[in-house]
Design a protein around this motif. Structure first.
Motif, short mmCIF file in Angstrom:
data_model
loop_
_atom_site.label_atom_id
_atom_site.label_comp_id
_atom_site.label_asym_id
_atom_site.label_seq_id
_atom_site.Cartn_x
_atom_site.Cartn_y
_atom_site.Cartn_z
N GLU A 430 0.83 -1.20 0.00
CA GLU A 430 0.00 0.00 0.00
C GLU A 430 0.87 1.25 0.00
OE1 GLU A 430 -3.00 -0.24 -0.71
OE2 GLU A 430 -3.16 -2.40 -0.41
N GLU A 459 -1.09 -1.52 -9.97
CA GLU A 459 -0.58 -2.41 -8.93
C GLU A 459 0.91 -2.71 -9.09
OE1 GLU A 459 -2.19 -3.14 -6.29
OE2 GLU A 459 -4.13 -2.36 -6.96
N SER A 462 3.28 -1.01 -6.50
CA SER A 462 3.08 -1.50 -5.15
C SER A 462 3.56 -2.95 -5.02
CB SER A 462 1.61 -1.38 -4.76
OG SER A 462 0.79 -1.74 -5.82
N TYR A 572 -4.13 -7.58 -11.03
CA TYR A 572 -3.09 -7.97 -10.07
C TYR A 572 -2.01 -8.83 -10.73
CZ TYR A 572 -5.60 -5.94 -6.20
OH TYR A 572 -6.19 -5.05 -5.36
ZN LIG Z 1 -2.74 -2.40 -4.44
#
Ligand SMILES: [Zn+2]
Length: 637
Positions: A430, A459, A462, A572
């Motif tokens: 995060e 994503e 991160s 993801y």
């Molecule tokens: Zn994330």
């Protein structure tokens, strides 16, 4: 910040947006620079309304305040569609000679025109109105979906023996009542240790059932939501919502995403087979009658296997991971890698006294603000998320980003607030979003370019930052034993590293299975079918694990309320492949500060100024590919 303040401020800001819109529509500047500036100001004003509401609705402790947010959000949705469907603005922007614009201005115009097409600018009056109504309906249904999840926390009563195997501090925090039973809730920090360590298979199953039983009302809500999304997509000329939803992402289309998932599944197959066999072997030693491993038990058996193979037991790491020291370590790491500093400050307005606020500098200059709202409380979002609270634009507005997480709370804990290593990974993850928001928020000049245009890139930064939690250098700086103060032993870190990727084969398969569920749920052919049936069909085809026989999944799947993920949960795995490739750019290791600066400046800083694929290419010196991801997967045990 009270409900009344949220309402008053929201309404006056919306009134300001309406004024700007009316002025633009009545008399759009003929000069293209002035026109672009006005449109940009309008977009910024709108973003300033929606960003804050998006945070407050997820964190405000007062129900009336959250309801006020939802009301203004709905008004904002209407206004957003009005703007995106504005003929005068569209015509004025289309008339600009784009050849005369600098590349960023041109890209802002192109993306704005694309948004307007995707909002139905080309439709006739009646159909535009219809699209507008559907947008409102989608917002309302998404709000209901999220609210049902936020408000549904289950408590399961378990025998004291269910705690056998869980860490000592966890047992201390769960004393038995007079009846000898302990209470465990479906809140993530309460649930995770039990699911990972409890030796009581029935307890793990009971808690998992409670978790997947949440938000039963969402079954109908989600089916209606999917329907409204589908209807909107069709009204806009798309074959399905999946096609509409993926169009503006790197993935581009459902066909591309399906191909990508097939490709990744093929790469995961051999390691997943080996790993599943290893898990089953352990399960059968515990209970010879085991046929299949339950999907809910993946984490438990992966942890067991890591212990057997690599002598790595996550419980051994736990005493080194106290919340406050982890938080400080992350701030220090960001300082070292990216030249950021964080200084606590007291903001004028807050939503809850638990949230911590820091002002940020980048290379010594004021660069914005961050807020960490990190512990669970009633009515708060149950997930771990990073939000933009205020968009950053160079020399105009400093970025403010907020982390909303549910980690153990030092103030509420009966003992030290120890974290699971996996939770620390999530914290770093995060924080990766947050650094991205701050860095690009000091570079980008146009509101439409405030974030990368392709959401499925989001994503990658991160996921990339997660790897730092496995670095000896990083861990030895902050991971000190909560009782003895001893630094984490190198030998333990080596075992943690050796065990890190074991299980990735089965986990990647699970993620691709979920990605496929999210895609199929928004297919044209499936739109009239029960969401549970669609999800189960995909799972039965694509998982090795046993499924719960009764579950409300996917009605309690947080991601499904947001169009960032709706048909695009594949984001993801997609981002994972990019993150793995980015790592290859750190040839001298992750602590190479020069590489970190290049990464910051070439990958994070451009935001939406250039296509995400170009940003990665500029860093790597070649187009990105999935090789690094597949190689790591093949070696994952
Ligand atoms: Zn994330």
């Amino acid at each position: 910040m009270t409900a009344e303040e949220i309402r008053t401020r929201g309404e006056s800001r919306l009134a300001d947006v309406r004024d700007r819109l009316a002025r633009l529509e009545a008399d759009a500047p003929k000069d293209s620079d002035a026109l672009l500036r006005d449109v940009d100001e309008l977009q910024l004003a709108m973003t300033n309304v929606t960003s804050q509401l998006g945070v407050l609705v997820n964190v405000h402790p007062d129900l009336a305040a959250r309801e006020a947010c939802e009301k203004i959000q709905l008004e904002a949705t209407k206004l957003n569609v009005r703007i995106a469907q504005s003929r005068p603005i569209y015509d004025a922007l289309s008339a600009i000679d784009q050849g005369k614009l600098d590349p960023h201005a041109r890209r802002a115009v192109e993306l704005t025109l694309m948004d307007m097409k995707r909002a139905g600018i080309a439709l006739d009056e009646t159909k535009r109105k219809h699209a507008q109504e559907l947008r409102e309906r989608i917002t309302q249904l998404s709000q209901t979906y999220s609210r049902n999840l936020r408000d549904d926390v289950r408590t399961v009563e378990l025998p004291l023996s269910a705690l056998e195997g869980t860490p000592a501090d966890y047992r201390g925090a769960h004393p038995a009542g007079a009846d000898g039973m302990v209470k465990v809730t479906t809140d993530p920090p309460d649930m995770a240790p039990l699911m990972a360590y409890s030796k009581d298979a029935a307890a793990r199953l009971a808690l998992s059932k409670a978790y997947f039983d949440r938000a039963r009302g969402n079954i109908e809500v989600f089916d209606q939501l999917r329907h409204a999304r589908h209807e909107l997509a069709q009204a806009l000329g798309y074959p399905s919502f999946a096609a509409y939803n993926l169009e503006d992402k790197m993935m581009g289309s459902p066909e591309n995403l399906d191909r990508f998932l097939d490709d990744v599944r093929a790469a995961a197959k051999a390691p997943a087979e080996r790993q599943y066999a290893a898990l089953l072997d352990i399960a059968r030693r515990e209970d010879p009658s085991t046929q299949r491993i339950g999907a809910w038990d993946t984490q438990y058996y992966v942890a067991r296997a890591k212990d057997e193979r690599f002598h790595f037991d996550p419980r051994e790491v736990r005493p080194y991971l106290e919340y406050n020291s982890v938080r400080q370590a992350i701030l220090d790491l960001a300082a070292q890698l990216f030249d950021l500093t964080f200084t606590p400050y007291d903001p004028e307005e807050i939503w809850h006294e638990d949230a911590e606020h820091f002002s940020v500098t980048l290379n010594g200059k004021p660069a914005g603000f961050i807020t960490l709202d990190m512990h669970p409380r009633p009515g708060k979002n149950k997930w771990a998320t990073s939000f933009g609270y205020k968009l950053g634009l160079k020399d105009r507005q400093l970025p403010h980003n907020v982390l909303v997480c549910n980690f153990p709370d030092p103030k509420a804990s009966k003992g030290p607030a120890l974290m699971e290593h996996q939770q620390v990974v999530t914290f770093f993850h995060e924080f990766g979003h947050l650094v991205h928001g701050i860095v690009r928020g000091n570079v980008v000049e146009w509101a439409r370019l405030g974030r990368p245009a392709e959401n499925d890139f989001m994503e990658a930064p991160s996921r990339f930052l997660e790897d730092y939690v496995f670095e000896l250098d990083v861990l030895r700086r902050f991971a000190k034993h909560v009782e003895t103060g001893a630094v984490i032993p190198e030998d333990l870190v080596r075992r943690l590293q050796a065990a890190r990727d074991f299980g990735d084969g089965v986990q990647v398969e699970q993620m691709t299975m979920r990605s496929r569920q999210s895609l199929r749920l928004h297919d044209d052919a499936n739109i009239d079918r029960d969401c549970r049936t669609i999800a189960r069909e995909v799972a039965e085809r694509e998982t090795r694990f046993e499924l719960l026989d009764v579950t409300n999944w996917p009605a309690n799947w947080e991601h499904m309320s947001s169009e960032a993920y709706a048909a695009a949960y594949g984001t993801y795995v997609w981002s994972d492949t990019i993150a793995a490739d980015i790592r290859t750019g750190f040839t001298n290791g992750l602590m190479d500060i020069d590489a970190a600066h290049r990464y910051r400046d070439l990958v994070l800083a451009p935001g939406g100024n250039i296509p995400a694929a170009d940003a990665v290419k500029n860093f790597l010196g070649r187009p990105y590919n999935t090789n690094a991801f597949k190689e790591r997967l093949a070696k994952s045990g």
